[in-house]
Write an enzyme that holds these catalytic residues in place. Sequence first.
Site, PDB file in Angstrom:
ATOM      1  N   LEU A 197      -8.846  -8.612  37.844  1.00  0.00           N
ATOM      2  CA  LEU A 197      -8.367  -7.233  37.957  1.00  0.00           C
ATOM      3  C   LEU A 197      -6.961  -7.092  37.369  1.00  0.00           C
ATOM      4  O   LEU A 197      -6.668  -6.130  36.649  1.00  0.00           O
ATOM      5  CB  LEU A 197      -8.355  -6.808  39.427  1.00  0.00           C
ATOM      6  CG  LEU A 197      -9.715  -6.646  40.102  1.00  0.00           C
ATOM      7  CD1 LEU A 197      -9.556  -6.551  41.610  1.00  0.00           C
ATOM      8  CD2 LEU A 197     -10.452  -5.419  39.565  1.00  0.00           C
ATOM      9  N   MET A 198      -6.093  -8.055  37.663  1.00  0.00           N
ATOM     10  CA  MET A 198      -4.710  -7.976  37.198  1.00  0.00           C
ATOM     11  C   MET A 198      -4.595  -8.146  35.687  1.00  0.00           C
ATOM     12  O   MET A 198      -3.721  -7.565  35.040  1.00  0.00           O
ATOM     13  CB  MET A 198      -3.867  -9.046  37.906  1.00  0.00           C
ATOM     14  CG  MET A 198      -3.694  -8.809  39.398  1.00  0.00           C
ATOM     15  SD  MET A 198      -2.964 -10.222  40.256  1.00  0.00           S
ATOM     16  CE  MET A 198      -1.283 -10.174  39.620  1.00  0.00           C
ATOM     17  N   LYS A 277       0.162  -2.602  47.117  1.00  0.00           N
ATOM     18  CA  LYS A 277       0.644  -1.683  46.085  1.00  0.00           C
ATOM     19  C   LYS A 277      -0.346  -1.667  44.925  1.00  0.00           C
ATOM     20  O   LYS A 277      -0.697  -2.700  44.378  1.00  0.00           O
ATOM     21  CB  LYS A 277       2.025  -2.135  45.595  1.00  0.00           C
ATOM     22  CG  LYS A 277       2.536  -1.384  44.371  1.00  0.00           C
ATOM     23  CD  LYS A 277       3.837  -2.000  43.842  1.00  0.00           C
ATOM     24  CE  LYS A 277       4.227  -1.431  42.489  1.00  0.00           C
ATOM     25  NZ  LYS A 277       5.427  -2.088  41.925  1.00  0.00           N
ATOM     26  N   SER A 287      12.500   7.026  34.322  1.00  0.00           N
ATOM     27  CA  SER A 287      13.394   5.855  34.206  1.00  0.00           C
ATOM     28  C   SER A 287      12.621   4.759  33.465  1.00  0.00           C
ATOM     29  O   SER A 287      12.267   3.710  34.020  1.00  0.00           O
ATOM     30  CB  SER A 287      13.816   5.361  35.590  1.00  0.00           C
ATOM     31  OG  SER A 287      14.403   6.405  36.347  1.00  0.00           O
ATOM     32  N   LYS A 289      10.876   1.878  31.391  1.00  0.00           N
ATOM     33  CA  LYS A 289      11.147   0.458  31.206  1.00  0.00           C
ATOM     34  C   LYS A 289      11.361   0.147  29.727  1.00  0.00           C
ATOM     35  O   LYS A 289      10.872   0.870  28.857  1.00  0.00           O
ATOM     36  CB  LYS A 289       9.949  -0.370  31.699  1.00  0.00           C
ATOM     37  CG  LYS A 289       9.698  -0.355  33.190  1.00  0.00           C
ATOM     38  CD  LYS A 289       8.469  -1.186  33.524  1.00  0.00           C
ATOM     39  CE  LYS A 289       8.173  -1.182  35.017  1.00  0.00           C
ATOM     40  NZ  LYS A 289       9.148  -1.955  35.787  1.00  0.00           N
ATOM     41  N   ARG A 298       0.428  -3.814  33.493  1.00  0.00           N
ATOM     42  CA  ARG A 298      -0.966  -3.558  33.884  1.00  0.00           C
ATOM     43  C   ARG A 298      -1.281  -4.279  35.188  1.00  0.00           C
ATOM     44  O   ARG A 298      -2.241  -3.937  35.882  1.00  0.00           O
ATOM     45  CB  ARG A 298      -1.916  -4.035  32.780  1.00  0.00           C
ATOM     46  CG  ARG A 298      -1.916  -5.547  32.556  1.00  0.00           C
ATOM     47  CD  ARG A 298      -2.757  -5.931  31.334  1.00  0.00           C
ATOM     48  NE  ARG A 298      -2.852  -7.375  31.152  1.00  0.00           N
ATOM     49  CZ  ARG A 298      -1.952  -8.122  30.528  1.00  0.00           C
ATOM     50  NH1 ARG A 298      -0.847  -7.552  30.042  1.00  0.00           N
ATOM     51  NH2 ARG A 298      -2.121  -9.418  30.383  1.00  0.00           N
ATOM     52  N   ASP A 300       0.744  -4.446  37.768  1.00  0.00           N
ATOM     53  CA  ASP A 300       1.598  -3.974  38.859  1.00  0.00           C
ATOM     54  C   ASP A 300       0.770  -3.527  40.059  1.00  0.00           C
ATOM     55  O   ASP A 300       1.309  -3.085  41.065  1.00  0.00           O
ATOM     56  CB  ASP A 300       2.497  -2.832  38.368  1.00  0.00           C
ATOM     57  CG  ASP A 300       3.794  -2.732  39.162  1.00  0.00           C
ATOM     58  OD1 ASP A 300       4.226  -3.765  39.699  1.00  0.00           O
ATOM     59  OD2 ASP A 300       4.362  -1.634  39.252  1.00  0.00           O
ATOM     60  N   ARG A 363       7.746   1.179  46.299  1.00  0.00           N
ATOM     61  CA  ARG A 363       8.156   1.406  47.698  1.00  0.00           C
ATOM     62  C   ARG A 363       7.809   2.816  48.158  1.00  0.00           C
ATOM     63  O   ARG A 363       7.618   3.050  49.347  1.00  0.00           O
ATOM     64  CB  ARG A 363       9.650   1.119  47.844  1.00  0.00           C
ATOM     65  CG  ARG A 363      10.568   2.028  47.068  1.00  0.00           C
ATOM     66  CD  ARG A 363      11.946   1.431  46.820  1.00  0.00           C
ATOM     67  NE  ARG A 363      11.895   0.341  45.851  1.00  0.00           N
ATOM     68  CZ  ARG A 363      12.954  -0.368  45.456  1.00  0.00           C
ATOM     69  NH1 ARG A 363      14.148  -0.101  45.961  1.00  0.00           N
ATOM     70  NH2 ARG A 363      12.825  -1.333  44.569  1.00  0.00           N
TER      71      ARG A 363
END
Length: 514
Positions: A197-198, A277, A287, A289, A298, A300, A363
């Site tokens: 998946l990651m 998350k 903001s 990156k 991808r 995250d 967060r």
Amino acid sequence: MLALRRAVRAAVRTTSCRRFSATQMSHRKGLVLGVFEEEEEGGRLHLTQTAAGFDRSLSGELSRLLRISGPALKKGKSRIFYGIHKDFPCMAVVGLGKNNVGVCGAENWDTSKENIRQAVSAGCQLLQDLEVSHVEVDGCGDAQSAAEGAILGLFHYDQFKSKKKTKVTAQLHGSADLAGWEKGVTYAEGQNLARLLMEAPANHITPTAFADAIEEKLTPHGDRVIIKKRSQSWIEEQQMGAFLSVSKGSEEPPVFLELHYNGSPDSKQPPLLLVGKGVTFDSGGISLKPSASMDAMRADMGGAATVCASILTAATLKLPINIIGLAPLCENMPSGKATRPGDVVTAKNGKTIQVDNTDAEGRLILADALCYGHTLNPRAIVNVATLTGAMDVALGSAAAGVFTNSDWLWEQLHRASVVTGDRVWRMPLFQHYTKQVTDSQLADVNNIGKHSRSGGACTAAAFLKEFVTAPHWAHLDIAGVMSNKDEIPYLRKGMSGRPTRTLVEFAAGLAHSA
């Protein structure tokens, strides 16, 4: 002596031609056997029980070849032999290090288990490179660790490549501990699902696609698992303003994935709550990156991937525990609808948040998920997130950082990580950091610390703590362990799927201590 050397050249891999072509070997079996570092009395090689039995079946031929083919095999090293057994055209013998080393307090892991994972993985990868399609593996005295090393080491992400690596199946050689082997396979396959998946491109794993993939994987466990895919309208009804402030910059709709695994015989047992998350691509929003390495974002959603994979693994193992998994899924993208730095949003619990950096978005979505999670009356809450680059700076890939308000919960997590070798390390949750996020010009809290570059992982944890009232809560910042270069020998380069096995072992520990 000359005849002896010729025999070695015929049996051990050298720069000359192999006895079997790759095509022939793709239809044959390979074998991985272990040898310990120290010798037994009388100068005999210290083979594993399985390897010693195999050696006896060959009238000592394996021992003889090991002695004359070079120096003693050190930990993690391997040697390949060809044509010494009719059933196994090629065979990898791997160095296991010293026998019965056990838990190392300095390293915070079981060294024997870790040595087995590394050695078996090295042997399996060598045979995979030779295009062997089926491998039998020596349990090396710990079949679960051997299985983990084999299955994790053989994983390779090549879904979108025309030329693919040989797919290798692995099984235990002999039947000494088949239950341990199968358990290890299940643990490793869980971590491999998280890796899959990651690693997947963000245009293929959108929030909706992620939720659908997990639903498909959990379908065989429908008698024990309830899946709820919550839409944007439900998220709005729940007044999850922090979550929505992140998702609104993207054309992809958010999904709040909720999984209920009911494994305990006592249906009223308070559940373990896992929160992950799930930012399926993080551009940073307004903001923005830097473009270098942005493609890695991808992954995250690594927190959601490991949480969902852990629940699938728990269901496969039929762990006698109730677990609820929450995964707020969205993208963080810049657009005319995106949240701007300086905006103020309201979380589910009514607290207002000044968003001074839209790249501190994890967060925000976790804040609302944690607030919702409290309504489910959990016995303990563990949230998992690739939250801060500061965590990577602090610990690198050695361990995931743990911030917790519960000594009991820390002990449970730490004990599990020693067993799996996928380590955790406790980090501070001082009021010192809380003051930096509650000193906000416009709102109750700020999503970045007052001194933004100082203690970034700690201020992020302090921010999350503002949305927690439960007595047993832990935050795992897994940013540093998100990917692997060459630090963990049994994980190839790429997304790691860590700390899935530690989460599973942790849940199993709770299940059997209840």
